[in-house]
Design a protein around this motif. Structure first.
Motif, PDB file in Angstrom:
ATOM      1  N   ALA A 143     -21.196  19.518   1.919  1.00  0.00           N
ATOM      2  CA  ALA A 143     -19.895  19.319   1.296  1.00  0.00           C
ATOM      3  C   ALA A 143     -19.676  17.844   0.983  1.00  0.00           C
ATOM      4  N   MET A 144     -20.099  16.988   1.910  1.00  0.00           N
ATOM      5  CA  MET A 144     -20.000  15.546   1.667  1.00  0.00           C
ATOM      6  C   MET A 144     -20.892  15.153   0.494  1.00  0.00           C
ATOM      7  N   GLY A 145     -22.095  15.735   0.483  1.00  0.00           N
ATOM      8  CA  GLY A 145     -23.043  15.409  -0.579  1.00  0.00           C
ATOM      9  C   GLY A 145     -22.484  15.784  -1.942  1.00  0.00           C
ATOM     10  N   ARG A 146     -21.836  16.948  -1.994  1.00  0.00           N
ATOM     11  CA  ARG A 146     -21.265  17.380  -3.256  1.00  0.00           C
ATOM     12  C   ARG A 146     -20.220  16.369  -3.735  1.00  0.00           C
ATOM     13  N   ALA A 147     -19.512  15.763  -2.760  1.00  0.00           N
ATOM     14  CA  ALA A 147     -18.518  14.767  -3.137  1.00  0.00           C
ATOM     15  C   ALA A 147     -19.198  13.474  -3.594  1.00  0.00           C
ATOM     16  N   ILE A 148     -20.267  13.088  -2.889  1.00  0.00           N
ATOM     17  CA  ILE A 148     -20.897  11.801  -3.176  1.00  0.00           C
ATOM     18  C   ILE A 148     -21.564  11.763  -4.544  1.00  0.00           C
ATOM     19  N   VAL A 149     -22.290  12.842  -4.895  1.00  0.00           N
ATOM     20  CA  VAL A 149     -23.080  12.788  -6.129  1.00  0.00           C
ATOM     21  C   VAL A 149     -22.226  12.524  -7.355  1.00  0.00           C
ATOM     22  N   ARG A 150     -20.959  12.847  -7.271  1.00  0.00           N
ATOM     23  CA  ARG A 150     -20.131  12.636  -8.449  1.00  0.00           C
ATOM     24  C   ARG A 150     -19.725  11.188  -8.611  1.00  0.00           C
ATOM     25  N   LYS A 151     -20.026  10.374  -7.598  1.00  0.00           N
ATOM     26  CA  LYS A 151     -19.641   8.956  -7.599  1.00  0.00           C
ATOM     27  C   LYS A 151     -18.173   8.784  -7.990  1.00  0.00           C
ATOM     28  N   PRO A 152     -17.284   9.384  -7.236  1.00  0.00           N
ATOM     29  CA  PRO A 152     -15.868   9.300  -7.582  1.00  0.00           C
ATOM     30  C   PRO A 152     -15.290   7.958  -7.141  1.00  0.00           C
ATOM     31  N   SER A 153     -14.071   7.665  -7.581  1.00  0.00           N
ATOM     32  CA  SER A 153     -13.427   6.451  -7.077  1.00  0.00           C
ATOM     33  C   SER A 153     -12.610   6.744  -5.842  1.00  0.00           C
ATOM     34  N   VAL A 154     -12.271   8.010  -5.622  1.00  0.00           N
ATOM     35  CA  VAL A 154     -11.473   8.352  -4.449  1.00  0.00           C
ATOM     36  C   VAL A 154     -12.052   9.597  -3.776  1.00  0.00           C
ATOM     37  N   PHE A 155     -12.225   9.520  -2.466  1.00  0.00           N
ATOM     38  CA  PHE A 155     -12.616  10.680  -1.663  1.00  0.00           C
ATOM     39  C   PHE A 155     -11.369  11.284  -1.057  1.00  0.00           C
ATOM     40  N   LEU A 156     -11.259  12.593  -1.112  1.00  0.00           N
ATOM     41  CA  LEU A 156     -10.151  13.256  -0.435  1.00  0.00           C
ATOM     42  C   LEU A 156     -10.738  14.206   0.595  1.00  0.00           C
TER      43      LEU A 156
END
Ligand SMILES: Nc1ncnc2c1ncn2[C@@H]1O[C@H](COP(=O)(O)OP(=O)(O)OP(=O)(O)O)[C@@H](O)[C@H]1O
Ligand SMILES: [Mg+2]
Lengths: 328, 301
Positions: A143-156
């Protein structure tokens, strides 16, 4: 790599208002923890930032841009859900790649970014597996990886660790913090666990029934709780509350005096108040002594396990220094 | 040591401790054979008429009508089946089977597509009169084909769809049952999954294709089997709207083979047709068995 600003955010479900106006300016790269008891509106607040819930009034800005009307995917955010919300029929690789695929990235770029994230999270051996073939901790990492790969500016994050066992929770807590530091991404993290809040936060928002009772650095909030709710919520065992009149405090209108358990001392000399020892709990490094005051209030004293232990049932005197007391 | 003592006292010596085991195996054994015996008898009971039909399809007409009925296959297997498939009685059975196949596949795929989409709409979208539509679909459960057959016939005739595949298929496509099944399944899919897809940038139809559809595949397989058999076995509707023998379906075709008046029925050919009519549903069930059973028993999320 963006600032986030909430400007008098409110949320109404049908007729009931559940968020009553919250303001905060979050700096670039800051780790903000939203903490509060169940039902106080933490998730709702986070979901409004994510764009999964409409904002009834007020403004959400990410990187200075108003995003109230934008779809989640256009807000440059990534979210980690409490139950991970992994796509059950896709491999770990596909789970992580899905967002990039939709965004129309090239195969080579997707493979590279997923590989990078998998390396960071030590997921490389599992890329071909389905989520159900992974342990809880590994799913959490996907789940973290899915968030990271998008290189977002904000993590929620919405309570991302609450499905893990205690030991893993401590480990993942550290990993999340390190990851956020390394990537320098602004993070909003919802939890009801005050230890998580204290250890992760640069600043925390203590929420009480749809309001932000206090916003500040963890130690600052711990030392100077602004409301009695915050004082009782942050800290374990919670702060003791004494009737200000009982201890002959001149402090005029304030009715309650708050004092942390570790700031109370059992004394044989001059005492500011006293009571009967009901029971003691030896926890190893420290001992908790529960004392009943004459007016029936209970207070907890936290003392070193090397200190003398009073008999249960005996009368003891209590004292503390003025600098540690707080009035409400 | 002391902690072990009570245990040692409670556990009989090894020899007597082992005696219950063979007894249990034996009891399980007899139960095992009894249930199997019961099942085998039941199976024979069900299978016997099919066997008779098969035997009747392999002998000649005089052999059938002369008592006693033969119980073992005769030597006319190829003759009878060739005759049925190629010329039949009103229309060649091969053609009727093709018609049936097209109708059954059309109904099955149509029902699955329509009910997936309507369940998706009802579960994931908030639109005006959503509740009304939901109850309307629910109401159609109470109106099987037989009840609405006359008005449906009027409509189909009005559209000039008599004696056509579209006339055979379209009126039977709407399916409240399948819609409900998918609705129930979609409601067990966690909301976070839809939200995660939204954050990943999937528009609703993309979510439907990439996530909901693959997750429903066992349900789809189970429904495919059930609906294929439903479509294949349609009798009344094809009987009503196909007057042209070349549009007959096999299930109604069998009935059409019975002679009117006092002609003699060609029983071997009729029986061969019956056996042929059973084959496609059996193939569908066997080939989709694994998925079908998974769809019925577990809800793999
Ligand atoms: N879709 C909704 N419709 C109506 N009320 C809602 C909805 N979602 C949340 N609420 C209400 O809003 C309030 C805040 O809910 P929220 O989920 O934000 O709480 P929370 O702080 O995340 O709690 P928890 O720690 O239990 O997750 C609750 O009183 C809840 O009943
Ligand atoms: Mg919540």
């Amino acid at each position: 790599m963006a600032t986030v600003s909430l400007d008098n955010i409110r949320k109404t479900f049908s007729k009931t208002e559940v968020i009553h106006g919250i303001d905060i300016d979050i700096a670039d790269g800051e780790f903000i923890v939203i903490v509060g008891p169940s039902g106080c509106g933490k998730s709702t607040l986070l979901r409004m930032v994510a764009g999964l819930e409409t904002v009834t009034s007020g403004e959400v800005r990410i990187g200075g841009q108003r995003v109230n009307e934008r779809e989640p995917m256009d807000r440059d955010i990534a979210m980690v859900f409490q139950n991970y919300a992994l796509y059950p029929h896709m491999s770990v690789f596909d789970n992580m790649a899905y967002g990039l695929k939709i965004a129309g990235r090239s195969k080579a770029e997707i493979a590279e970014r997923v590989a990078e994230a998998a390396k960071l999270l030590q997921l490389e051996p599992y890329l071909k597996r389905r989520p159900r073939e992974l342990s809880g901790g590994q799913r959490q990492r996907v789940a973290m990886g899915r968030a990271i790969v998008r290189k977002p500016s904000v993590f929620l994050f919405d309570e991302p660790l609450s499905n893990l066992d205690a030991k893993l929770r401590v480990q993942m807590r550290l990993e999340i913090k390190q990851l956020q530091r390394r990537l320098g991404v602004t993070a909003l993290y919802v939890t009801h666990d005050q230890v998580e809040a204290m250890t992760l936060a640069d600043r925390m928002i203590v929420m009480n029934d749809g309001r932000a009772d206090q916003i500040g650095a963890p130690l600052e909030v711990y030392a100077n709780p602004r409301t009695r709710f915050v004082a009782g919520f942050i800290g374990s065992p919670p702060m003791n509350f004494l009737d200000a009149g009982l201890v002959n405090e001149p402090a005029s209108e304030a009715a309650t005096l708050g004092i942390r358990p570790e700031h109370l001392q059992i004394t044989t000399g001059e005492a500011r108040t006293g009571g009967i020892v009901l029971y003691t709990e030896a926890l190893g490094a420290e001992t908790l002594v529960h004392v009943k005051l004459p007016d029936g209030a209970m207070v907890t004293v936290r003392q070193d396990s090397t200190a003398a232990l009073p008999e249960e049932g005996s009368a003891v005197g209590l004292t503390w220094s003025d600098s540690d007391q707080v009035f409400f | 040591m002391t902690a072990r003592d009570p245990l040692a006292a409670a556990t009989p010596p090894v020899k007597s401790g082992r005696t219950p085991a063979p007894g249990m195996v034996e009891r399980r054994g007899s139960g095992y054979w009894l249930t199997h015996l019961g099942l085998i008898i039941g199976l024979l009971f069900v299978f016997f008429p099919i066997w008779l039909a098969f035997v009747a399809s392999t002998v000649s007409q005089p052999e059938i009508v002369r008592p006693p009925m033969p119980l073992l296959p005769g030597d006319r297997f190829f003759d009878n089946y060739r005759k049925a498939l190629v010329s039949g009685i009103n229309a060649p059975v091969a053609l009727m089977m093709l018609n049936s196949l097209i109708m059954a596949m059309g109904i099955t795929l149509g029902k699955i597509a329509i009910s997936l989409l309507s369940a998706f709409a009802i579960v994931y979208f908030r639109f005006p009169l959503r509740r009304v539509f939901f109850w309307l679909i629910f109401l159609t459960l109470m109106l099987p084909v037989e009840v609405r057959i006359v008005p449906t016939y009027e409509v189909v005739a009005g559209f000039g769809m008599l004696n056509s595949y579209s006339g055979l298929i379209f009126p039977l496509i709407a399916s409240a049952t399948a819609t409900f099944l998918f609705r129930q399944f979609f409601m067990t899919v966690p909301d976070e999954l839809a939200e995660a897809a939204r954050v990943d940038g999937a528009r609703p139809m993309r979510f439907f294709w990439d996530i909901l559809l693959p997750m429903s595949r066992t349900n789809i397989a189970a429904l495919f089997v059930i609906l294929f058999i439903y479509g294949w076995n349609q009798y009344l509707w094809p009987l009503l709207i196909t007057t042209d023998p070349s549009m007959n379906t096999i299930v109604m075709g069998i009935k059409q083979m019975f002679p009117a008046g006092d002609d003699t029925a060609d029983w071997p050919v009729i029986m061969a047709t019956s056996i042929l009519a059973m084959i496609p549903p059996v193939i569908v069930v066997i080939s989709m068995q694994k998925l079908f059973i998974r769809g019925l028993v577990d809800s793999e999320k």
